[in-house]
Scaffold this motif. Sequence first.
Motif: not given
Length: 273
Positions: A190, A193, A161-162, A158-159
């Motif tokens: 992931e 994504e 991709t963000a 998530p970090d």
Amino acid sequence: MPRPSDAEVEQRRQDILRFVIEQDEVRIDELTARFGVSLMTVHRDLDELAERRMLRKLRGRVKAYPALTMDTAKRFRETVNLEWKVRLAELAVKEVQADQTLFLDDSTTLFPLARRLAGPLVVITNSLQAARILGDIRGIEVFLLGGRYTEFDSCIGPDTTAALSRMRADVGFVSASAVACGRLYHPDREYAELKTMALRVADRNVLVVDHSKFGKTATHAYADVSDYDLVIADDDTPADELAAMDTKVRLAKPRGLDPLDSCRREDHGGSSE
């Protein structure tokens, strides 16, 4: 039970390799229980890994080479179809102009492209290996996306991709683990994504993929080939897969033949799921 795709088989072999590296030495029957496959399947996987000198297969057990590190999993991918990857890079670099901002994902297919880039450029990547390659090239500024580090020498999660979502690129270059009937797949959610986010942040998107990835699927579908402005593939790509691409395609030729420099559009009614 349906037969696993080639991409799933490759992922399992990489998982087995990682486990052996972590344990240093493992009994073969332990691998059958851990990965839920037959003894015959495990032997096939180990024979393939041993042939590539990734591990040593002994009587009833397997052992990592003494100097082996997690970099092995990355080298496993780097050595596959290397000559074609170089030919793809020779076409891909023509899509780059001075002073652009590029995105390169962690696909080993793109490492030959990274070596052919020249400044002035800004490059965003989640690949530590790509960052090392680019860091040695004068005039290239590198933005390395942070996140959870993996055995593939890249960051993900998530970090990652963000962080990518807050950036913008003129051209995004990515590869794919599996492509079938105009649809793209990856065995890891992931990574899928991140590739999806790359499509959103780049003004122009280029898919660079060799013929071995076509006609295969994996667990996570994440995009259509038609989402890309250009596909750079090679001359061994199956004709039916080329027909499923509703976008511009540029084909690399074998060494000794000139690459196909002109783009063409395949008008075959789009991709199928």
